[in-house]
Design a protein around this motif. Structure first.
Motif, PDB file in Angstrom:
ATOM      1  N   PRO A 147      13.832  28.618  71.686  1.00  0.00           N
ATOM      2  CA  PRO A 147      12.753  28.751  72.305  1.00  0.00           C
ATOM      3  C   PRO A 147      11.826  27.678  72.375  1.00  0.00           C
ATOM      4  CG  PRO A 147      12.588  29.931  70.276  1.00  0.00           C
ATOM      5  CD  PRO A 147      13.961  29.541  70.503  1.00  0.00           C
ATOM      6  N   PRO A 148      11.054  27.438  72.965  1.00  0.00           N
ATOM      7  CA  PRO A 148       9.986  26.160  72.954  1.00  0.00           C
ATOM      8  C   PRO A 148       9.135  26.244  71.785  1.00  0.00           C
ATOM      9  CG  PRO A 148       9.150  27.698  74.753  1.00  0.00           C
ATOM     10  CD  PRO A 148      10.480  28.320  74.336  1.00  0.00           C
ATOM     11  N   THR A 149       9.043  25.088  71.298  1.00  0.00           N
ATOM     12  CA  THR A 149       8.121  24.936  70.142  1.00  0.00           C
ATOM     13  C   THR A 149       6.895  25.278  70.561  1.00  0.00           C
ATOM     14  OG1 THR A 149       9.767  23.258  69.381  1.00  0.00           O
ATOM     15  CG2 THR A 149       7.606  23.337  68.251  1.00  0.00           C
ATOM     16  N   LEU A 150       6.225  25.989  69.576  1.00  0.00           N
ATOM     17  CA  LEU A 150       4.791  26.488  69.564  1.00  0.00           C
ATOM     18  C   LEU A 150       3.862  25.686  69.041  1.00  0.00           C
ATOM     19  CD1 LEU A 150       5.043  30.083  69.899  1.00  0.00           C
ATOM     20  CD2 LEU A 150       4.514  28.535  72.002  1.00  0.00           C
ATOM     21  N   LEU A 151       2.843  25.018  69.143  1.00  0.00           N
ATOM     22  CA  LEU A 151       1.775  24.463  68.571  1.00  0.00           C
ATOM     23  C   LEU A 151       0.579  25.164  68.589  1.00  0.00           C
ATOM     24  CD1 LEU A 151       2.296  20.568  69.522  1.00  0.00           C
ATOM     25  CD2 LEU A 151       3.306  21.884  67.546  1.00  0.00           C
ATOM     26  N   PHE A 152       0.076  25.246  67.390  1.00  0.00           N
ATOM     27  CA  PHE A 152      -1.362  25.861  67.199  1.00  0.00           C
ATOM     28  C   PHE A 152      -2.440  24.979  67.898  1.00  0.00           C
ATOM     29  CE2 PHE A 152      -5.165  27.441  65.417  1.00  0.00           C
ATOM     30  CZ  PHE A 152      -5.038  28.759  65.283  1.00  0.00           C
ATOM     31  N   GLN A 153      -3.003  25.613  68.949  1.00  0.00           N
ATOM     32  CA  GLN A 153      -3.803  24.919  69.800  1.00  0.00           C
ATOM     33  C   GLN A 153      -5.207  25.513  69.931  1.00  0.00           C
ATOM     34  OE1 GLN A 153      -0.898  24.762  73.268  1.00  0.00           O
ATOM     35  NE2 GLN A 153      -1.879  22.394  73.293  1.00  0.00           N
ATOM     36  N   THR A 154      -6.203  24.863  70.451  1.00  0.00           N
ATOM     37  CA  THR A 154      -7.421  25.384  70.822  1.00  0.00           C
ATOM     38  C   THR A 154      -7.482  25.601  72.180  1.00  0.00           C
ATOM     39  OG1 THR A 154      -8.509  24.504  68.922  1.00  0.00           O
ATOM     40  CG2 THR A 154     -10.001  25.085  70.793  1.00  0.00           C
ATOM     41  N   TYR A 155      -7.826  26.870  72.728  1.00  0.00           N
ATOM     42  CA  TYR A 155      -7.512  27.393  74.114  1.00  0.00           C
ATOM     43  C   TYR A 155      -9.260  27.628  74.480  1.00  0.00           C
ATOM     44  CZ  TYR A 155      -2.700  27.489  73.605  1.00  0.00           C
ATOM     45  OH  TYR A 155      -1.350  27.404  73.577  1.00  0.00           O
ATOM     46  N   THR A 156      -9.467  27.479  75.787  1.00  0.00           N
ATOM     47  CA  THR A 156     -10.845  27.893  76.339  1.00  0.00           C
ATOM     48  C   THR A 156     -10.164  29.024  77.571  1.00  0.00           C
ATOM     49  OG1 THR A 156     -10.423  26.310  78.234  1.00  0.00           O
ATOM     50  CG2 THR A 156     -11.971  25.683  76.258  1.00  0.00           C
ATOM     51  N   PRO A 157     -11.230  29.787  77.904  1.00  0.00           N
ATOM     52  CA  PRO A 157     -10.900  30.690  78.903  1.00  0.00           C
ATOM     53  C   PRO A 157     -10.071  30.067  80.207  1.00  0.00           C
ATOM     54  CG  PRO A 157     -12.968  31.269  78.027  1.00  0.00           C
ATOM     55  CD  PRO A 157     -12.538  29.939  77.507  1.00  0.00           C
ATOM     56  N   LYS A 158     -10.595  28.834  80.373  1.00  0.00           N
ATOM     57  CA  LYS A 158      -9.957  28.179  81.596  1.00  0.00           C
ATOM     58  C   LYS A 158      -8.470  27.713  81.143  1.00  0.00           C
ATOM     59  CE  LYS A 158     -14.138  26.908  83.981  1.00  0.00           C
ATOM     60  NZ  LYS A 158     -15.025  25.856  84.259  1.00  0.00           N
TER      61      LYS A 158
ATOM     62  N   ASN B  94     -10.380  38.749  70.207  1.00  0.00           N
ATOM     63  CA  ASN B  94     -11.351  38.443  69.131  1.00  0.00           C
ATOM     64  C   ASN B  94     -11.220  36.747  68.742  1.00  0.00           C
ATOM     65  OD1 ASN B  94     -13.761  38.769  67.794  1.00  0.00           O
ATOM     66  ND2 ASN B  94     -12.686  39.545  65.937  1.00  0.00           N
ATOM     67  N   GLY B  95     -10.790  35.978  69.556  1.00  0.00           N
ATOM     68  CA  GLY B  95     -10.730  34.554  69.069  1.00  0.00           C
ATOM     69  C   GLY B  95      -9.260  33.872  69.034  1.00  0.00           C
TER      70      GLY B  95
ATOM     71  N   ILE C  47       3.628  36.024  67.902  1.00  0.00           N
ATOM     72  CA  ILE C  47       3.099  34.575  67.272  1.00  0.00           C
ATOM     73  C   ILE C  47       1.896  34.221  67.500  1.00  0.00           C
ATOM     74  CG2 ILE C  47       3.694  32.121  67.318  1.00  0.00           C
ATOM     75  CD1 ILE C  47       6.615  32.871  67.991  1.00  0.00           C
ATOM     76  N   VAL C  48       1.171  34.029  66.494  1.00  0.00           N
ATOM     77  CA  VAL C  48      -0.254  33.336  66.546  1.00  0.00           C
ATOM     78  C   VAL C  48      -0.126  32.000  67.126  1.00  0.00           C
ATOM     79  CG1 VAL C  48      -2.606  32.944  65.584  1.00  0.00           C
ATOM     80  CG2 VAL C  48      -1.399  35.207  65.130  1.00  0.00           C
ATOM     81  N   CYS C  49      -0.844  31.607  68.126  1.00  0.00           N
ATOM     82  CA  CYS C  49      -0.265  30.398  68.603  1.00  0.00           C
ATOM     83  C   CYS C  49      -1.746  29.466  68.889  1.00  0.00           C
ATOM     84  CB  CYS C  49       0.764  30.048  69.695  1.00  0.00           C
ATOM     85  SG  CYS C  49      -0.225  31.054  71.261  1.00  0.00           S
ATOM     86  N   GLY C  50      -2.915  29.907  68.625  1.00  0.00           N
ATOM     87  CA  GLY C  50      -4.207  29.414  68.850  1.00  0.00           C
ATOM     88  C   GLY C  50      -5.491  30.216  68.616  1.00  0.00           C
ATOM     89  N   ARG C  51      -6.321  29.304  69.029  1.00  0.00           N
ATOM     90  CA  ARG C  51      -7.639  30.021  68.924  1.00  0.00           C
ATOM     91  C   ARG C  51      -8.401  29.810  70.305  1.00  0.00           C
ATOM     92  NH1 ARG C  51     -12.320  26.831  66.837  1.00  0.00           N
ATOM     93  NH2 ARG C  51     -11.246  24.616  66.675  1.00  0.00           N
ATOM     94  N   LEU C  52      -9.352  30.838  70.459  1.00  0.00           N
ATOM     95  CA  LEU C  52     -10.152  30.653  71.949  1.00  0.00           C
ATOM     96  C   LEU C  52     -11.425  30.468  71.470  1.00  0.00           C
ATOM     97  CD1 LEU C  52      -9.655  31.356  74.820  1.00  0.00           C
ATOM     98  CD2 LEU C  52     -10.649  33.651  74.501  1.00  0.00           C
ATOM     99  N   VAL C  53     -11.920  29.430  72.122  1.00  0.00           N
ATOM    100  CA  VAL C  53     -13.422  29.082  72.222  1.00  0.00           C
ATOM    101  C   VAL C  53     -13.951  28.913  73.533  1.00  0.00           C
ATOM    102  CG1 VAL C  53     -12.668  27.520  70.138  1.00  0.00           C
ATOM    103  CG2 VAL C  53     -12.567  26.581  72.333  1.00  0.00           C
ATOM    104  N   GLU C  54     -15.375  28.790  73.619  1.00  0.00           N
ATOM    105  CA  GLU C  54     -15.973  28.502  74.740  1.00  0.00           C
ATOM    106  C   GLU C  54     -15.558  27.564  75.527  1.00  0.00           C
ATOM    107  OE1 GLU C  54     -18.341  30.494  75.808  1.00  0.00           O
ATOM    108  OE2 GLU C  54     -18.669  31.575  73.914  1.00  0.00           O
ATOM    109  N   ASN C  55     -15.989  27.565  76.968  1.00  0.00           N
ATOM    110  CA  ASN C  55     -15.180  26.585  77.805  1.00  0.00           C
ATOM    111  C   ASN C  55     -15.772  25.158  77.665  1.00  0.00           C
ATOM    112  OD1 ASN C  55     -13.427  27.885  79.659  1.00  0.00           O
ATOM    113  ND2 ASN C  55     -15.218  28.771  80.646  1.00  0.00           N
ATOM    114  N   ASP C  56     -16.807  24.902  77.073  1.00  0.00           N
ATOM    115  CA  ASP C  56     -17.396  23.593  76.856  1.00  0.00           C
ATOM    116  C   ASP C  56     -17.241  23.025  75.295  1.00  0.00           C
ATOM    117  OD1 ASP C  56     -19.042  25.471  75.457  1.00  0.00           O
ATOM    118  OD2 ASP C  56     -21.090  24.614  76.513  1.00  0.00           O
TER     119      ASP C  56
END
Length: 165
Positions: A51-62, A80-81, A154-163
């Motif tokens: 499977p493709p390697t997953l890196l923990f990243q920060t995502y925005t809704p967009k 919840n983020g 798999i937990v692969c990131g966190r969700l933050v505001e768009n800006d």
């Protein structure tokens, strides 16, 4: 009480016992000449592809929105983020799946309220839902879903505001 061989049950039991003792004392030494065919082309425990390697990243809704499973892409959703890779559950979260509307989105309110309606989703160009109006029961329900997702996906990131990214 004597052992009487004229009774059929006793005779059958004696024959069975003698046969079992003979099999234990003199096991068969014959080896099979048939070669198994299920591994004819060799056996490897390695998967066909990793499977493709997953890196923990920060995502925005967009930036989370494209991960909706269309065209065979990965499927991510946030609660919840916390962003989960639910690609393994493609039948549920992929296109035409029962929970497809959560793919690529923040599913916090929908999971808390046990509702899969589109009204539960915050538009991607608006600020994240603060979830201030949830009852304690709904918050506990959302946390239960987070525990479920954390143990299954798999937990692969966190969700933050768009800006914020």
């Amino acid at each position: 009480m004597a052992f009487d061989l004229s009774i059929p049950v006793n005779t059958a039991l004696l024959v069975y016992i003698l046969y079992t003792v003979q099999r234990i004392l003199f096991p068969s030494t014959k080896t099979s000449t048939n070669v198994p065919t299920e591994f004819k082309n060799g056996y490897s425990w390695m998967p066909k592809s990793h499977p493709p390697t997953l890196l923990f990243q920060t995502y925005t809704p967009k930036t989370l929105e494209p991960f909706n499973g269309e065209d065979g892409k990965r499927i991510l959703l946030a609660i919840n983020g916390v962003v989960y890779d639910v690609t393994a559950g493609r039948n549920f979260y992929g296109p035409n799946g029962m929970y497809a509307n959560f793919a690529g989105r923040d599913a916090s309110r929908g999971m808390a309220k046990q509702s899969f309606d589109l009204e539960m989703l915050t538009p991607v160009d608006q600020p994240l839902d603060k979830l201030d109006d949830l009852t304690q029961e709904e918050i506990d329900n959302m946390k239960g879903w987070m525990d479920h997702f954390s143990s299954k996906y798999i937990v692969c990131g966190r969700l933050v505001e768009n800006d914020a990214a």
